[in-house]
Design a protein around this motif. Structure first.
Motif, PDB file in Angstrom:
ATOM      1  N   ARG A 192       0.908  -1.112  -0.105  1.00 23.98           N
ATOM      2  CA  ARG A 192      -0.108   0.152  -0.099  1.00 23.98           C
ATOM      3  C   ARG A 192       0.903   1.194   0.089  1.00 23.98           C
ATOM      4  NH1 ARG A 192      -4.510   0.382   4.488  1.00 23.98           N
ATOM      5  NH2 ARG A 192      -5.179   2.034   3.123  1.00 23.98           N
ATOM      6  N   LEU A 193       1.988   1.369   0.876  1.00 25.28           N
ATOM      7  CA  LEU A 193       2.783   2.401   0.737  1.00 25.28           C
ATOM      8  C   LEU A 193       3.706   2.659  -0.567  1.00 25.28           C
ATOM      9  CD1 LEU A 193       4.412   1.876   4.282  1.00 25.28           C
ATOM     10  CD2 LEU A 193       2.608   3.659   3.836  1.00 25.28           C
ATOM     11  N   SER A 194       3.781   1.556  -1.154  1.00 25.11           N
ATOM     12  CA  SER A 194       4.438   1.619  -2.545  1.00 25.11           C
ATOM     13  C   SER A 194       3.833   2.397  -3.462  1.00 25.11           C
ATOM     14  CB  SER A 194       5.133   0.308  -3.099  1.00 25.11           C
ATOM     15  OG  SER A 194       3.903  -0.459  -3.405  1.00 25.11           O
ATOM     16  N   ALA A 195       2.427   2.319  -3.466  1.00 28.87           N
ATOM     17  CA  ALA A 195       1.778   2.936  -4.602  1.00 28.87           C
ATOM     18  C   ALA A 195       1.110   4.335  -4.185  1.00 28.87           C
ATOM     19  CB  ALA A 195       0.548   1.916  -5.042  1.00 28.87           C
ATOM     20  N   ALA A 196       1.323   5.239  -5.050  1.00 27.57           N
ATOM     21  CA  ALA A 196       0.611   6.557  -4.909  1.00 27.57           C
ATOM     22  C   ALA A 196      -0.886   6.537  -4.378  1.00 27.57           C
ATOM     23  CB  ALA A 196       0.875   7.449  -6.046  1.00 27.57           C
ATOM     24  N   TYR A 197      -1.779   5.897  -5.322  1.00 29.86           N
ATOM     25  CA  TYR A 197      -3.310   5.887  -4.929  1.00 29.86           C
ATOM     26  C   TYR A 197      -3.547   5.053  -3.548  1.00 29.86           C
ATOM     27  CZ  TYR A 197      -4.210   8.396  -9.263  1.00 29.86           C
ATOM     28  OH  TYR A 197      -4.343   9.086 -10.252  1.00 29.86           O
ATOM     29  N   THR A 198      -2.733   4.307  -3.323  1.00 28.99           N
ATOM     30  CA  THR A 198      -3.151   3.568  -2.069  1.00 28.99           C
ATOM     31  C   THR A 198      -2.561   4.197  -0.809  1.00 28.99           C
ATOM     32  OG1 THR A 198      -1.288   1.935  -2.506  1.00 28.99           O
ATOM     33  CG2 THR A 198      -3.519   1.367  -3.067  1.00 28.99           C
ATOM     34  N   ALA A 199      -1.424   5.059  -0.850  1.00 30.95           N
ATOM     35  CA  ALA A 199      -0.439   5.486   0.130  1.00 30.95           C
ATOM     36  C   ALA A 199      -1.186   6.958   0.355  1.00 30.95           C
ATOM     37  CB  ALA A 199       1.046   5.559  -0.090  1.00 30.95           C
ATOM     38  N   VAL A 200      -1.727   7.675  -0.764  1.00 31.34           N
ATOM     39  CA  VAL A 200      -2.152   8.821  -0.573  1.00 31.34           C
ATOM     40  C   VAL A 200      -3.532   8.685  -1.116  1.00 31.34           C
ATOM     41  CG1 VAL A 200      -2.289  11.362  -1.197  1.00 31.34           C
ATOM     42  CG2 VAL A 200      -0.025   9.937  -0.958  1.00 31.34           C
ATOM     43  N   GLU A 201      -4.862   9.188  -0.021  1.00 33.43           N
ATOM     44  CA  GLU A 201      -5.975   8.938  -0.271  1.00 33.43           C
ATOM     45  C   GLU A 201      -6.723  10.328  -0.219  1.00 33.43           C
ATOM     46  OE1 GLU A 201     -10.423   7.025   1.554  1.00 33.43           O
ATOM     47  OE2 GLU A 201      -8.632   6.738   2.358  1.00 33.43           O
ATOM     48  N   VAL A 202      -6.867  10.803  -1.348  1.00 29.86           N
ATOM     49  CA  VAL A 202      -7.873  12.106  -1.664  1.00 29.86           C
ATOM     50  C   VAL A 202      -9.266  11.951  -1.429  1.00 29.86           C
ATOM     51  CG1 VAL A 202      -8.200  14.211  -3.246  1.00 29.86           C
ATOM     52  CG2 VAL A 202      -5.920  12.800  -3.392  1.00 29.86           C
ATOM     53  N   LYS A 203      -9.613  12.809  -0.181  1.00 28.27           N
ATOM     54  CA  LYS A 203     -11.015  12.503   0.138  1.00 28.27           C
ATOM     55  C   LYS A 203     -11.706  13.815  -0.352  1.00 28.27           C
ATOM     56  CE  LYS A 203      -9.618  10.574   4.693  1.00 28.27           C
ATOM     57  NZ  LYS A 203     -10.296   9.366   4.356  1.00 28.27           N
ATOM     58  N   GLU A 204     -11.133  14.825  -0.992  1.00 25.13           N
ATOM     59  CA  GLU A 204     -11.970  16.304  -1.214  1.00 25.13           C
ATOM     60  C   GLU A 204     -10.889  16.725  -2.392  1.00 25.13           C
ATOM     61  OE1 GLU A 204     -14.233  19.947  -0.211  1.00 25.13           O
ATOM     62  OE2 GLU A 204     -13.599  18.634   1.423  1.00 25.13           O
ATOM     63  N   TRP A 205     -11.424  17.066  -3.496  1.00 19.16           N
ATOM     64  CA  TRP A 205     -10.877  18.049  -4.125  1.00 19.16           C
ATOM     65  C   TRP A 205     -11.227  19.423  -4.284  1.00 19.16           C
ATOM     66  CZ3 TRP A 205      -6.378  16.498  -7.126  1.00 19.16           C
ATOM     67  CH2 TRP A 205      -6.303  15.144  -7.173  1.00 19.16           C
ATOM     68  N   GLU A 206     -10.270  20.269  -4.157  1.00 13.65           N
ATOM     69  CA  GLU A 206     -10.842  21.865  -4.274  1.00 13.65           C
ATOM     70  C   GLU A 206     -10.959  22.256  -5.527  1.00 13.65           C
ATOM     71  OE1 GLU A 206      -9.200  26.127  -2.032  1.00 13.65           O
ATOM     72  OE2 GLU A 206      -8.082  24.410  -1.775  1.00 13.65           O
TER      73      GLU A 206
END
Length: 575
Positions: A226-240
């Motif tokens: 999970r840490l090695s992939a951007a989309y699993t290590a960083v979860e965007v909850k809301e886009w400004e």
């Protein structure tokens, strides 16, 4: 005392209440659509299949209007391709020996997340001209697929059945409309997701370097993957905006301890530099150490100082009090709070708070002599703070990045800062000698005015920026390194003496640091820093280090901005 000095504040006053209501309603509707769109589609399909009449009606319509079937095939085919591509990317990264592909690409986000993000962009996030275009193209494609019925007797089906005289007719338009829709939407979404991926990869790169993520490998634990992939290590909850996240969660490796504030401070600083946000970023760590929620810092609105001074030579005005407009916030350096510690994230206003005090100290005349003003010593290991105040009246500044000549010998900036502190220490001892002549006086402020005028006595403020840079020592055994380390040790020793003895002599420390760990600053020193200010929205761990676990931190009232009632707060406590 202070007036708002930002255009944002002006826009707050101009924004109509109905606009704020509409903006809030739009955001709420966008969240509902993101959450409910997939369940709604599944429920609709299930209800249709459960009823015999509905099944027959829908089936008959689709047979007579194969344009909609073609539309569905395009979407289904893309979903199948995407699932295959996601699997291949995973194999290239984690099992390279089992695949023939050699090009490594980033892992893709989940199908459900991609679909909900797509709907959110098409309905709410994209620019208005594009959303109008989506509406028109969708309506046009649906109209073409409905009006131009396309069945088994039409071309190219008739050709397959042996009718050599069959030619393309208007019915072919039922396929053209969905095809154009698919190409336009896919091209636009691909561009937006590419820009978003670049931002997420940038955030992931900062986290990977500062939080020490493990390197990808064949034998990795589920967490490490999970840490090695951007989309699993960083979860965007809301886009400004289309490409700027507003709230996102960053995972922390299990090797990072819950109390490791240095790594998170470094992450916050690097994030602000590489993925900047106009309001700065605030890192709110979870108590269990699983990671941190990142959101705009939303620091208090800036203010302009109009030159007003408190008559007390040891009291300084800090800004507008949002609780009581008639009484500005202030800080007093005295017996109870002789020294101050200011902490906060990058861009939170730590240095600005110190500068507000310095500006008043350098321009406030002493009651015993209108020609005397306080003296401010600035010790800056990095330079920008010192450069801003160099050459100004009543300022003694040392830039720790510049070498100096001492007795014909060139010395580093570290030695220069220690030499500066030696001068401050000498002045403090000189004042102690004068105070010793008066047996019944406890502090310098009670000396006769004639004594203070004759010896030009005023308060002395020692402002030490980036204080934690003074506490460490460089590795190595070279002569230059040993000399710098000895200078740091001497500087810290003098700082401790000033903290203990300076209160009765009018010497006051103002230490500025991104974090306030007692182990880094020193337990004896931090106990002397009774006046403490946390700038911006610090997390629970930083607040606990500043004020203790059992203290409720007072928050100033919140102000709303014209975009989304953006919350701004300042945490401060003096004792």
């Amino acid at each position: 005392m202070a007036e708002v000095a930002t255009k944002q504040a002006e826009s707050d006053d101009e924004e109509l209440p109905i606009t704020r209501v509409l903006n809030a309603a739009t955001r709420m509707l966008a969240r509902l659509v993101r959450v409910l769109v997939i369940p709604a589609i599944l429920v609709t399909i299930a209800l249709t299949l459960a009823n015999a009449g509905s099944r027959e009606a829908v089936g008959a319509f689709l047979v007579a209007h194969l344009g909609f079937v073609f539309w569905g095939i395009l979407l289904l085919g893309f979903a199948v391709w995407r699932a295959w591509e996601a699997k291949q990317r995973h194999k290239v990264i984690f099992a390279p020996r089992t695949t023939k592909r050699s090009t490594e690409k980033p892992l893709m986000r989940s199908m459900g997340k991609a679909f909900s993000d797509s709907v959110d962009i098409l309905l709410f996030r994209d620019e208005k001209p594009w959303r109008v275009a989506y509406l028109l193209i969708t309506a046009g494609a649906a109209a073409l697929a409905t009006v131009n019925a396309w069945g088994p007797k039409d071309w190219p089906f008739a050709l397959a059945s042996g009718d050599q005289d069959a030619t393309p007719g208007p019915a072919i338009l039922s396929m053209v409309g969905p095809l154009v829709w698919f190409i336009v939407v896919l091209t636009r979404l691909n561009k937006i997701f590419g820009q978003r991926s670049a931002v997420i990869e940038g955030i992931h790169g900062v986290a990977k370097s500062t939080l020490k993520y493990p390197k990808p490998g064949a034998r990795m634990s589920p967490e490490d993957r999970r840490l090695s992939a951007a989309y699993t290590a960083v979860e965007v909850k809301e886009w400004e905006t289309l490409t700027m996240p507003r709230r996102f969660f960053v995972l922390a490796p299990t090797t990072l301890t819950v109390t490791d504030g240095k790594s998170w401070s470094e992450f916050e600083a690097n994030l602000g530099a590489r993925v900047p946000h106009p309001e700065g970023w605030h890192v709110e760590r979870e108590r269990n150490g699983r990671g941190a929620l990142i959101a705009p810092a939303q620091y208090p609105l800036g203010v302009l100082w109009d030159g007003e001074q408190d008559p007390d030579p040891l009291t300084f005005l800090l800004g507008a009090n949002l609780d009581d407009a008639e009484t500005p916030l202030s800080i007093t350096f005295g017996e109870v709070s002789p020294h101050a510690l200011v902490t906060g994230g990058t861009g939170s206003g730590k240095t600005s708070l110190a500068e507000a005090i310095m500006a008043q100290a350098a321009t406030k005349p002493m009651p015993w002599d209108q020609t005397l003003f306080a003296i401010c010593h600035v010790i800056d290991p990095k330079g920008p703070f010192a450069n801003r105040w160099f050459g100004r009246p009543n300022m003694d500044v040392t830039n720790g990045t510049r070498d100096i000549e001492i007795e014909g010998e060139t010395n580093s900036g570290v030695v220069a800062m220690a030499f500066h502190m030696e001068r401050v220490f000498a002045d403090m001892n000189a004042r102690q000698a004068i105070l010793d002549q008066y047996a019944n006086l406890g502090t310098w402020i009670h000396l006769p005015d004639s004594e203070k005028v004759a010896n030009r006595m005023t308060p002395v403020y020692i402002v030490m920026d980036e204080f934690l840079d003074h506490t460490g020592k460089d590795p190595g055994t070279s002569e230059a390194v040993l000399k710098d380390n000895a200078a740091r040790e001497r500087l810290m020793y003098i700082t401790g003496l000033i903290a203990r003895k300076g209160r009765s002599l009018g010497f006051h420390l103002i230490l500025i640091a991104q974090d306030a760990k007692m182990t880094d600053i020193g337990s004896s020193l931090i106990r002397q820093l009774a006046a403490r200010a946390v700038m911006g929205n610090m997390d629970i761990h930083a607040n606990a280090r500043m004020f203790g676990n059992d203290v409720t931190i007072p928050l100033l009232p919140l102000r709303a901005s014209s975009t989304a009632k953006r919350r701004r707060s300042l945490v401060a406590r003096g004792s």
